[in-house]
Design a protein around this motif. Sequence first.
Motif, PDB file in Angstrom:
ATOM      1  N   GLU A   1      17.146  20.300  -9.269  1.00 25.96           N
ATOM      2  CA  GLU A   1      17.304  19.858 -10.732  1.00 25.96           C
ATOM      3  C   GLU A   1      18.080  18.991 -11.220  1.00 25.96           C
ATOM      4  N   HIS A   2      19.346  18.789 -10.731  1.00 28.82           N
ATOM      5  CA  HIS A   2      20.501  18.063 -11.082  1.00 28.82           C
ATOM      6  C   HIS A   2      20.769  16.834 -10.248  1.00 28.82           C
ATOM      7  N   LEU A   3      20.077  16.720  -9.003  1.00 25.82           N
ATOM      8  CA  LEU A   3      20.481  15.650  -8.030  1.00 25.82           C
ATOM      9  C   LEU A   3      19.778  14.563  -8.709  1.00 25.82           C
ATOM     10  N   PRO A   4      18.709  14.494  -9.184  1.00 23.47           N
ATOM     11  CA  PRO A   4      18.044  13.227  -9.761  1.00 23.47           C
ATOM     12  C   PRO A   4      19.013  12.420 -10.586  1.00 23.47           C
ATOM     13  N   GLY A   5      19.720  13.128 -11.524  1.00 26.56           N
ATOM     14  CA  GLY A   5      20.711  12.507 -12.409  1.00 26.56           C
ATOM     15  C   GLY A   5      21.767  11.794 -11.607  1.00 26.56           C
ATOM     16  N   ARG A   6      22.392  12.468 -10.666  1.00 24.86           N
ATOM     17  CA  ARG A   6      23.326  11.729  -9.751  1.00 24.86           C
ATOM     18  C   ARG A   6      22.730  10.423  -8.891  1.00 24.86           C
ATOM     19  N   LEU A   7      21.699  10.638  -8.643  1.00 26.24           N
ATOM     20  CA  LEU A   7      21.012   9.546  -7.945  1.00 26.24           C
ATOM     21  C   LEU A   7      20.945   8.295  -8.941  1.00 26.24           C
ATOM     22  N   ASP A   8      20.463   8.677 -10.048  1.00 31.04           N
ATOM     23  CA  ASP A   8      20.405   7.818 -11.362  1.00 31.04           C
ATOM     24  C   ASP A   8      21.324   7.051 -11.085  1.00 31.04           C
ATOM     25  N   ALA A   9      22.676   7.645 -11.371  1.00 23.96           N
ATOM     26  CA  ALA A   9      23.962   6.862 -11.479  1.00 23.96           C
ATOM     27  C   ALA A   9      24.210   5.931 -10.575  1.00 23.96           C
ATOM     28  N   ARG A  10      24.070   6.416  -9.470  1.00 22.83           N
ATOM     29  CA  ARG A  10      24.297   5.467  -8.045  1.00 22.83           C
ATOM     30  C   ARG A  10      23.491   4.310  -7.740  1.00 22.83           C
ATOM     31  N   ALA A  11      22.097   4.787  -8.355  1.00 17.71           N
ATOM     32  CA  ALA A  11      21.184   3.546  -8.453  1.00 17.71           C
ATOM     33  C   ALA A  11      21.414   2.580  -9.348  1.00 17.71           C
ATOM     34  N   ARG A  12      22.105   2.617 -10.441  1.00 18.83           N
ATOM     35  CA  ARG A  12      22.340   1.712 -11.476  1.00 18.83           C
ATOM     36  C   ARG A  12      23.445   0.845 -10.972  1.00 18.83           C
ATOM     37  N   ARG A  13      24.208   1.259 -10.229  1.00 23.19           N
ATOM     38  CA  ARG A  13      25.126   0.062  -9.464  1.00 23.19           C
ATOM     39  C   ARG A  13      24.574  -1.064  -9.075  1.00 23.19           C
ATOM     40  N   TRP A  14      23.170  -1.019  -8.487  1.00 22.86           N
ATOM     41  CA  TRP A  14      22.758  -2.130  -8.044  1.00 22.86           C
ATOM     42  C   TRP A  14      21.388  -2.798  -8.844  1.00 22.86           C
ATOM     43  N   VAL A  15      21.469  -2.267 -10.044  1.00 28.50           N
ATOM     44  CA  VAL A  15      20.446  -2.825 -11.022  1.00 28.50           C
ATOM     45  C   VAL A  15      21.020  -2.857 -12.369  1.00 28.50           C
ATOM     46  N   ARG A  16      20.828  -3.989 -13.180  1.00 32.59           N
ATOM     47  CA  ARG A  16      21.355  -4.186 -14.543  1.00 32.59           C
ATOM     48  C   ARG A  16      19.933  -4.195 -15.353  1.00 32.59           C
ATOM     49  N   THR A  17      19.987  -3.061 -16.500  1.00 30.86           N
ATOM     50  CA  THR A  17      18.873  -3.088 -17.316  1.00 30.86           C
ATOM     51  C   THR A  17      19.202  -3.608 -18.317  1.00 30.86           C
ATOM     52  N   VAL A  18      18.369  -4.378 -19.130  1.00 33.05           N
ATOM     53  CA  VAL A  18      18.446  -4.980 -20.542  1.00 33.05           C
ATOM     54  C   VAL A  18      17.524  -4.269 -21.396  1.00 33.05           C
ATOM     55  N   GLN A  19      17.789  -3.704 -22.618  1.00 30.49           N
ATOM     56  CA  GLN A  19      16.762  -3.169 -23.789  1.00 30.49           C
ATOM     57  C   GLN A  19      17.556  -3.483 -24.865  1.00 30.49           C
ATOM     58  N   GLY A  20      16.462  -3.018 -26.057  1.00 30.31           N
ATOM     59  CA  GLY A  20      17.013  -3.317 -27.445  1.00 30.31           C
ATOM     60  C   GLY A  20      17.702  -4.663 -27.983  1.00 30.31           C
ATOM     61  N   VAL A  21      19.092  -4.683 -28.192  1.00 28.89           N
ATOM     62  CA  VAL A  21      19.016  -6.289 -29.196  1.00 28.89           C
ATOM     63  C   VAL A  21      19.119  -7.317 -27.990  1.00 28.89           C
ATOM     64  N   GLY A  22      19.339  -7.023 -26.809  1.00 27.46           N
ATOM     65  CA  GLY A  22      19.486  -8.151 -25.808  1.00 27.46           C
ATOM     66  C   GLY A  22      18.095  -8.408 -25.302  1.00 27.46           C
ATOM     67  N   LEU A  23      16.946  -7.939 -25.576  1.00 26.09           N
ATOM     68  CA  LEU A  23      15.917  -8.126 -24.771  1.00 26.09           C
ATOM     69  C   LEU A  23      15.073  -9.298 -25.103  1.00 26.09           C
ATOM     70  N   ARG A  24      15.279  -9.720 -26.261  1.00 23.21           N
ATOM     71  CA  ARG A  24      14.595 -11.027 -26.717  1.00 23.21           C
ATOM     72  C   ARG A  24      15.092 -12.187 -25.802  1.00 23.21           C
ATOM     73  N   PRO A  25      16.434 -12.461 -25.783  1.00 21.63           N
ATOM     74  CA  PRO A  25      16.909 -13.513 -24.873  1.00 21.63           C
ATOM     75  C   PRO A  25      16.246 -13.355 -23.301  1.00 21.63           C
ATOM     76  N   MET A  26      16.652 -11.855 -22.945  1.00 10.72           N
ATOM     77  CA  MET A  26      16.152 -11.866 -21.689  1.00 10.72           C
ATOM     78  C   MET A  26      14.827 -11.813 -21.274  1.00 10.72           C
ATOM     79  N   GLN A  27      14.026 -11.583 -22.280  1.00 13.06           N
ATOM     80  CA  GLN A  27      12.390 -11.866 -22.169  1.00 13.06           C
ATOM     81  C   GLN A  27      12.287 -13.817 -21.820  1.00 13.06           C
ATOM     82  N   PHE A  28      13.069 -14.227 -22.636  1.00 13.61           N
ATOM     83  CA  PHE A  28      12.938 -15.801 -22.533  1.00 13.61           C
ATOM     84  C   PHE A  28      13.405 -16.342 -21.155  1.00 13.61           C
ATOM     85  N   CYS A  29      14.396 -15.662 -20.600  1.00 17.21           N
ATOM     86  CA  CYS A  29      14.983 -16.019 -19.200  1.00 17.21           C
ATOM     87  C   CYS A  29      14.038 -15.454 -18.093  1.00 17.21           C
ATOM     88  N   ALA A  30      13.472 -14.339 -18.272  1.00 18.47           N
ATOM     89  CA  ALA A  30      12.436 -13.882 -17.304  1.00 18.47           C
ATOM     90  C   ALA A  30      11.095 -14.620 -17.226  1.00 18.47           C
TER      91      ALA A  30
END
Length: 275
Positions: free
Chosen positions: A162-191
């Motif tokens: 039940e709790h392991l997925p949350g720990r794995l999420d935290a470790r996985a985010r070290r290798w990924v940068r996610t953008v949402q919300g206010v920074g999404l518009r310029p990120m769409q332009f770059c993508a």
Amino acid sequence: MAIAHYHTTPGPTPRPFASQAGRWQQEVHRLHARARTAEIHCWGTVPRPTADPEGNDPTHIHEHTSWGWLSWQQFPGQHEPAVTQIGVRSPNAPRTARLASRWLTRRPARRIYFDRRCRFWVTSATALAAPVSLIGVWTAMLNGLPTSIGLPLMLLIPALAEHLPGRLDARARRWVRTVQGVGLRPMQFCAALQQRIQESDDQETPELGQAVRVGRLLLWDIAGLLAQRDVDVARERVLTSERLLIALARQAAQTRAAKDERDAGSSRPAKASAR
């Protein structure tokens, strides 16, 4: 100036599965078919509390790319899907980053309810881990595992599931940068610019391959800047990286056009001599 006003004129926007015609419709149909066949209900015939009785639930689809992913959302009656999140994988550890992005975009765990009012539930991972731990630990106890160790293990393994997925999420985010919300518009332009660079790549010209790699590095840097809490502080750095990405996309398009022209010119004499 707010980050939403980075561009005074409309710029390019990413398209879902731009290089694969008809792929979006296929993914939507596959998602709906899976939802119809794998719908989880409460005890009896009571539907899940998250289900929309009017059928207005949005469609969520993750499009994985060579540099990360785009999360698309489309409501019934909406003509075009909208991007809700953009993730960029680290270019320094491609295999680990690819596994991390797959993990972070996995389907959410399903809930299994035990009462009609949907108050008591467990996730499918816990429901699977419980019998597996029971059988495995019981077998180990029959083969000599002390009861003082086996019984706590029977309770600990489902709790870890039940709790392991949350720990794995935290470790996985070290290798990924996610953008949402206010920074999404310029990120769409770059993508969208990175999409154009990749569409120009013919897998043969070294300059175009290098442009794709440089574009990924710029995209990674831009995602890191836009993922900050105070994105306006990094505005000038984002604009500088955007200009480099624009110039790179323009140069890639020119290189591809020149190569196509050379190939067309070399094929004409060959056809003329054949005649």
